[in-house]
Design an enzyme around this catalytic site. Sequence first.
Site, PDB file in Angstrom:
ATOM      1  N   GLY A   1    -154.465 -86.349  52.144  1.00 28.51           N
ATOM      2  CA  GLY A   1    -153.634 -87.548  52.162  1.00 28.51           C
ATOM      3  C   GLY A   1    -152.914 -87.599  53.486  1.00 28.51           C
ATOM      4  O   GLY A   1    -153.442 -87.081  54.481  1.00 28.51           O
TER       5      GLY A   1
ATOM      6  N   ARG B   1    -139.513 -82.955  42.060  1.00 27.53           N
ATOM      7  CA  ARG B   1    -140.394 -82.209  42.937  1.00 27.53           C
ATOM      8  C   ARG B   1    -139.504 -81.466  43.929  1.00 27.53           C
ATOM      9  O   ARG B   1    -138.729 -82.086  44.660  1.00 27.53           O
ATOM     10  CB  ARG B   1    -141.297 -83.164  43.691  1.00 27.53           C
ATOM     11  CG  ARG B   1    -142.213 -82.442  44.616  1.00 27.53           C
ATOM     12  CD  ARG B   1    -143.030 -83.407  45.396  1.00 27.53           C
ATOM     13  NE  ARG B   1    -144.109 -82.702  46.037  1.00 27.53           N
ATOM     14  CZ  ARG B   1    -145.188 -83.294  46.502  1.00 27.53           C
ATOM     15  NH1 ARG B   1    -145.342 -84.579  46.372  1.00 27.53           N
ATOM     16  NH2 ARG B   1    -146.122 -82.591  47.087  1.00 27.53           N
TER      17      ARG B   1
ATOM     18  N   GLU C   1    -149.443 -85.889  40.901  1.00 31.85           N
ATOM     19  CA  GLU C   1    -148.369 -84.879  40.939  1.00 31.85           C
ATOM     20  C   GLU C   1    -147.213 -85.271  40.014  1.00 31.85           C
ATOM     21  O   GLU C   1    -146.592 -84.419  39.391  1.00 31.85           O
ATOM     22  CB  GLU C   1    -147.881 -84.718  42.384  1.00 31.85           C
ATOM     23  CG  GLU C   1    -148.933 -84.051  43.253  1.00 31.85           C
ATOM     24  CD  GLU C   1    -148.806 -84.408  44.724  1.00 31.85           C
ATOM     25  OE1 GLU C   1    -149.047 -85.584  45.073  1.00 31.85           O
ATOM     26  OE2 GLU C   1    -148.462 -83.524  45.521  1.00 31.85           O
TER      27      GLU C   1
ATOM     28  N   ASP D   1    -152.797 -93.672  59.858  1.00 29.53           N
ATOM     29  CA  ASP D   1    -153.423 -94.185  58.644  1.00 29.53           C
ATOM     30  C   ASP D   1    -154.947 -94.146  58.786  1.00 29.53           C
ATOM     31  O   ASP D   1    -155.509 -94.766  59.687  1.00 29.53           O
ATOM     32  CB  ASP D   1    -152.936 -95.622  58.418  1.00 29.53           C
ATOM     33  CG  ASP D   1    -153.287 -96.105  57.030  1.00 29.53           C
ATOM     34  OD1 ASP D   1    -154.488 -96.262  56.733  1.00 29.53           O
ATOM     35  OD2 ASP D   1    -152.349 -96.310  56.243  1.00 29.53           O
TER      36      ASP D   1
ATOM     37  N   ARG E   1    -148.863 -84.621  61.460  1.00 28.51           N
ATOM     38  CA  ARG E   1    -148.615 -83.191  61.710  1.00 28.51           C
ATOM     39  C   ARG E   1    -149.852 -82.567  62.354  1.00 28.51           C
ATOM     40  O   ARG E   1    -150.974 -82.930  62.022  1.00 28.51           O
ATOM     41  CB  ARG E   1    -148.311 -82.465  60.397  1.00 28.51           C
ATOM     42  CG  ARG E   1    -146.942 -82.749  59.867  1.00 28.51           C
ATOM     43  CD  ARG E   1    -146.736 -82.155  58.485  1.00 28.51           C
ATOM     44  NE  ARG E   1    -146.759 -83.190  57.464  1.00 28.51           N
ATOM     45  CZ  ARG E   1    -146.818 -82.964  56.154  1.00 28.51           C
ATOM     46  NH1 ARG E   1    -146.865 -81.729  55.704  1.00 28.51           N
ATOM     47  NH2 ARG E   1    -146.833 -83.959  55.297  1.00 28.51           N
TER      48      ARG E   1
ATOM     49  N   LYS F   1    -139.150 -91.507  45.754  1.00 30.31           N
ATOM     50  CA  LYS F   1    -140.216 -92.015  44.882  1.00 30.31           C
ATOM     51  C   LYS F   1    -139.884 -91.627  43.451  1.00 30.31           C
ATOM     52  O   LYS F   1    -139.346 -90.536  43.217  1.00 30.31           O
ATOM     53  CB  LYS F   1    -141.561 -91.427  45.286  1.00 30.31           C
ATOM     54  CG  LYS F   1    -141.971 -91.857  46.678  1.00 30.31           C
ATOM     55  CD  LYS F   1    -143.422 -91.559  46.963  1.00 30.31           C
ATOM     56  CE  LYS F   1    -143.736 -91.902  48.407  1.00 30.31           C
ATOM     57  NZ  LYS F   1    -144.237 -90.758  49.165  1.00 30.31           N
TER      58      LYS F   1
HETATM   59  P1  AMP Z   1    -151.704 -90.227  50.326  1.00 28.88           P
HETATM   60  O1  AMP Z   1    -150.722 -89.525  51.218  1.00 28.88           O
HETATM   61  O2  AMP Z   1    -152.380 -89.311  49.355  1.00 28.88           O
HETATM   62  O3  AMP Z   1    -151.139 -91.448  49.675  1.00 28.88           O
HETATM   63  O4  AMP Z   1    -152.886 -90.769  51.281  1.00 28.88           O
HETATM   64  C1  AMP Z   1    -152.634 -91.669  52.327  1.00 28.88           C
HETATM   65  C2  AMP Z   1    -153.859 -91.732  53.221  1.00 28.88           C
HETATM   66  O5  AMP Z   1    -154.987 -92.182  52.438  1.00 28.88           O
HETATM   67  C3  AMP Z   1    -153.711 -92.713  54.367  1.00 28.88           C
HETATM   68  O6  AMP Z   1    -154.213 -92.132  55.563  1.00 28.88           O
HETATM   69  C4  AMP Z   1    -154.608 -93.869  53.946  1.00 28.88           C
HETATM   70  O7  AMP Z   1    -155.144 -94.568  55.042  1.00 28.88           O
HETATM   71  C5  AMP Z   1    -155.699 -93.130  53.215  1.00 28.88           C
HETATM   72  N1  AMP Z   1    -156.506 -94.054  52.394  1.00 28.88           N
HETATM   73  C6  AMP Z   1    -156.137 -94.675  51.259  1.00 28.88           C
HETATM   74  N2  AMP Z   1    -157.141 -95.488  50.838  1.00 28.88           N
HETATM   75  C7  AMP Z   1    -158.144 -95.347  51.726  1.00 28.88           C
HETATM   76  C8  AMP Z   1    -159.462 -95.926  51.869  1.00 28.88           C
HETATM   77  N3  AMP Z   1    -159.932 -96.801  50.992  1.00 28.88           N
HETATM   78  N4  AMP Z   1    -160.213 -95.547  52.924  1.00 28.88           N
HETATM   79  C9  AMP Z   1    -159.744 -94.659  53.826  1.00 28.88           C
HETATM   80  N5  AMP Z   1    -158.533 -94.098  53.756  1.00 28.88           N
HETATM   81  C10 AMP Z   1    -157.740 -94.426  52.724  1.00 28.88           C
END
Ligand code: AMP
Length: 387
Positions: free
Chosen positions: A205, A88, A373, A277, A236, A14
Site C-alpha cells: 500500500g 491501532r 486491519e 500514488d 519512504r 481514521k
Molecule cells: P493503501 O495504503 O493500502 O490504501 O494503498 C494505497 C495505494 O494503492 C496507492 O498507491 C494507490 O495508488 C494504490 N492503488 C489503489 N487502487 C489501485 C489501482 N486500481 N491500481 C493501482 N494502484 C492502486
Amino acid sequence: MTILCLNAGSSSLKFAMFAADAEITLHGHGKIENIGDTPHLLAWDGSNRLTLERRWETGTQTHETLLGALLEMLEGELGADLSGVGHRVVHGGDRYTAPVTVDAAVLKDLDTLCPLAPLHQPHNLAGIRAVALHRPGLPQIACFDTAFHQTQSETARRFALPRRFEAQGVRRYGFHGLSYEYIVRQLRSDERQAAAGRVIAAHLGNGASLCAMRDGRSMDTTMGFTALDGLVMGTRCGTIDAGVLLYLMQQGMDDAAIEHLLYSQSGLLGVSGLSNDMRTLLASDDPHAAEAVALFVYRIVRETGGLAASLGGLDRFVFTGGIGENAAEIRARVAAGLGWLGAEIDPDANARGAQIISTPASRVQLCVVATDEERMIAMHTADLLKG
Ligand code: AMP
C-alpha cells in the site's frame, strides 16, 4: 456490542464502527483529515453511502477536541451505543505481544516506546488519552502492529551492533502485524488450508512490507526497527545503506531534515518526482514514473528472494494492500520476477482479480487476499471485552 476502531495519525484520524455479536459487521467508517489545518470529516455507512460530512475552520481544533466531536456525532447523529474502543497502536515493544486493555500503567509503559516510533506512537496514544478524557468509563483496547512478529527468532530480529544497543531495544520489530494476522485468519478459513507451509505475504500500500510465515507464524519481515526499512514505499525510501545517512549528516543535514527526507520525500514520490500514488505512476508516460515503478517491483522481487531463503523455499505468495489488491500490472511484474522460484501467473485470473491468480502448474501459488486491519482490531476488542 458496538465497537469503535481508531487509527490516530499525525494529521488524520481514521475510524470504523462494528457490531460485534456472533459475527463482526461493519456499521460505518470514516476519517478526519487535515488535522492541524482545516479538519474535514467524512463518514460512510456499511454500504459505503456518505452519512456525515463536516468541516472545521482553521485554528483551534486538536485531536482531543475533534475526537470529542466525533464521539458526540457517532452517539448523537448515528445513535451508536459504544461498548468499547479498539486502537491501532504501532509499537508494543517486547512486553505487549497481544492486545491489552489500557489502564494508566499500560499507557505509561507505551509512552516509553515513543522514541522508537516518533511519527506514530505519540498520536496513537493521544487518541487513547482523548477518549479517556471524553468517556472516562469506556473500555479501551490497544492492538499492536508489532505483536504478530513476536514469533521471530532472536537471530532474525538482531542487528549486528554491540549488545548494549539491543538492551536498549534497538532491534528489528516489524510492522503491519494486524494486516498479516488478518491474512492468516483468511488463509486458515480457506478449505485449502492455505496458511500451512511457507508463505510470503506482501502488504503493498502506501506503506509496504513483506512477511515470511511458516504455518501462519511470522518468521521474518522487511520492516525492522522502524517502518522505514525494507521495500520502496509511497514516500519512504525502504532499506538504505547507513553510510548514506552519515554522508547526509556530514553534508550538514540535521536529524529533522533527514527524517523528513526519508519518510516523506523519498520512495515512489522521490524517484518519480511526480507522485506517491501508484495509480498516477502507472498512468503516466514520464520515464521517471516508469523507473519508480521498476524499482518498486525490483525491490519486492529481491526481498522475496531473501525471505524465501529464510523459509527454505516458498509454497504461496499473497498480494494485499491497495496496490496488491488492485494493481494487476504490478502483480504480473512481481510474478514474472518470481519465475525462478517456479511461480507462473494466469493472466486472465490476474486481470479478473481472482483469489488464486497462478496456473495449476505453478510451483508457488499466487493469491490475492483483501486485508482488513480495522476488522482485526474489532475482533481483538470484542474478545477482550467479552473477557
Ligand atoms: P493503501 O495504503 O493500502 O490504501 O494503498 C494505497 C495505494 O494503492 C496507492 O498507491 C494507490 O495508488 C494504490 N492503488 C489503489 N487502487 C489501485 C489501482 N486500481 N491500481 C493501482 N494502484 C492502486
